[in-house]
Design a protein around this motif. Structure first.
Motif, short mmCIF file in Angstrom:
data_model
loop_
_atom_site.label_atom_id
_atom_site.label_comp_id
_atom_site.label_asym_id
_atom_site.label_seq_id
_atom_site.Cartn_x
_atom_site.Cartn_y
_atom_site.Cartn_z
N ARG A 1 -75.84 16.05 -1.87
CA ARG A 1 -74.63 16.95 -1.88
C ARG A 1 -75.33 17.46 -0.98
O ARG A 1 -74.68 18.26 0.19
CB ARG A 1 -74.75 17.77 -3.09
CG ARG A 1 -74.19 16.35 -3.59
CD ARG A 1 -74.19 17.40 -4.87
NE ARG A 1 -75.06 17.86 -5.73
CZ ARG A 1 -75.17 18.41 -6.96
NH1 ARG A 1 -74.46 19.13 -7.59
NH2 ARG A 1 -76.59 18.29 -7.76
N LEU B 1 -70.31 12.43 -8.31
CA LEU B 1 -71.49 12.81 -6.98
C LEU B 1 -71.33 11.81 -6.03
O LEU B 1 -71.70 11.35 -5.29
CB LEU B 1 -72.82 12.05 -7.72
CG LEU B 1 -73.64 13.26 -8.64
CD1 LEU B 1 -74.49 12.99 -9.23
CD2 LEU B 1 -73.88 15.11 -7.92
N ASN C 1 -69.94 9.75 -3.16
CA ASN C 1 -69.47 9.81 -2.63
C ASN C 1 -69.06 8.79 -1.55
O ASN C 1 -69.30 7.49 -1.59
CB ASN C 1 -69.41 11.68 -2.06
CG ASN C 1 -70.66 11.48 -0.89
OD1 ASN C 1 -71.13 10.17 -0.82
ND2 ASN C 1 -71.82 12.50 -0.90
#
Length: 381
Positions: A109, A138, A140
């Motif tokens: 992130r 989480l 992506n």
């Protein structure tokens, strides 16, 4: 001149073997040309002692975290890994098994590494609801996921926590057959080194002596055939916490001298040609690498029809049995033991042909190279 693409591969534990014929991580490094890729191999726990092998990656990193540091919030380990990745500025991070995947899902992130690849080696890692919720939040566009068999890929998709047909693929494990066969001793040499008779029909198994490998059912199935096939014997290569229980079962069934627990053997693939039949009675497997090792020795196979192994068994012309079912296993072994030596060899050659066509190491390497190249257009531009 274009800069090289910088790749980190992250493992939970130091696990480098002296031979890498079936080492997934090392085979990925084989796939990456050095003139185009800079490679680093990293291990959260453990490090080699003097004389132990190291990775073929250009650099190896041993974080040396303790078990306690890798539990709970893992704040110290996360901070250390974050600082390392931020400093090194990797283009690709390949994560093996749940813990490295989970840590990088959280860290990326902030790190914004262009491509992260999470490799799932088996089932169960995402069974817990809180793990699925966390993962779903989480995942992506930077992430791709690999199951080491079609069955593992389907397990990931069925978890419905960010794994999709668009970001998840199956890349089935393979064996470097040239290297594997060069390691294998002849039948006579292998039996001599293992202390086994040259004139018996030998059923072999390889794997850790733990309950999930199902060795106790193999011993019990063999017991039912011992009188019918007096020239048959069973040998198991491996060590683990089930050894005492297996030895007690061998004694209870009166199989001393007929069933051999051979313990841990370095480069156990060397001994595969000692056997006439290859058995793998596991209750669960992500792929069943030992099954491929048996095929590489030109052996007929009998194994549990768990989802990850059933296509391999059928493709190899082997015998699939119900996991944990002694009757089924005994019946399958009886079928093989009733064949002539020539018939067994023919079944073994069928097994080898399947392996060489469907688990080719060059295909495995190319699939990983393609996955990285197709997912990194902005880095490759």
């Amino acid at each position: 001149m274009k800069r090289r693409i910088k790749v980190l591969q992250l493992h939970p534990d130091y696990n480098i073997k002296s031979q890498d014929f079936a080492d997934l991580g090392e085979q990925i490094f084989h796939a990456l040309p050095r003139e185009r890729f800079e490679t680093v191999n990293a291990f959260l726990r453990g490090r080699p002692s003097a004389g132990q092998p190291v990775s073929r990656a250009e650099r190896s990193v041993y974080f040396g975290f303790t078990d306690a540091q890798l539990k709970g919030m893992r704040i110290r380990a996360m901070w250390h890994l974050y600082r390392y990745c931020r400093r090194e500025r990797f283009d690709v991070v390949i994560c093996n098994r749940f813990k490295p995947v989970n840590m990088m899902l959280m860290l990326n992130r902030w790190l914004k590494i262009p491509l992260c690849i999470g490799i799932a080696h088996g089932f169960g890692e995402y069974d817990r609801a809180y793990r699925r919720r966390q993962t779903a939040g989480l995942v992506n566009a930077a992430w791709r996921f690999v199951g080491v068999s079609p069955a593992v890929k389907q397990y990931l998709l069925d978890c419905r926590c960010g794994f999709t047909e668009q970001n998840t693929v199956a890349i089935t494990n393979a064996i470097d057959l040239v290297q594997a066969e060069a390691l294998q001793l002849s039948r006579e040499q292998a039996r001599a080194e293992l202390g086994l008779s040259s004139d018996v029909r030998l059923i072999g198994a390889l794997g850790r002596l733990v309950p999930v490998k199902g060795h106790v059912y193999l011993v019990q199935a063999f017991a039912r055939l011992a009188t019918k096939h007096p020239s048959a014997q069973l040998a198991i290569i491996g060590a683990g916490r089930e050894e005492k229980r297996l030895q007690q079962e061998i004694e209870r069934l009166g199989l001393q001298g007929r069933v051999h627990l051979l313990g841990f053997r370095e480069n156990a693939l060397r001994f595969v040609r000692a056997f006439d039949i290859w058995a793998m009675p596991s209750l669960a497997e992500g792929l069943g690498l030992a099954l491929l090792e048996g095929m590489s020795g030109h052996l007929p196979v009998i194994a549990s029809d768990v989802p990850a192994m059933k296509p391999l068994i059928e493709g190899a012309g082997g015998i699939a049995v119900m996991p944990g079912d002694v009757d089924s296993l005994a019946s399958g072994l009886d079928t093989y033991l009733a064949l002539s030596a020539a018939q067994l060899r023919d079944r073994g050659e069928q097994s080898y042909r399947y392996l060489s066509v469907h688990h080719d190491i060059d295909v495995f390497r190319q699939q990983y190279l393609d996955l990285i190249e197709s997912s990194l257009p902005e880095v490759l531009a």
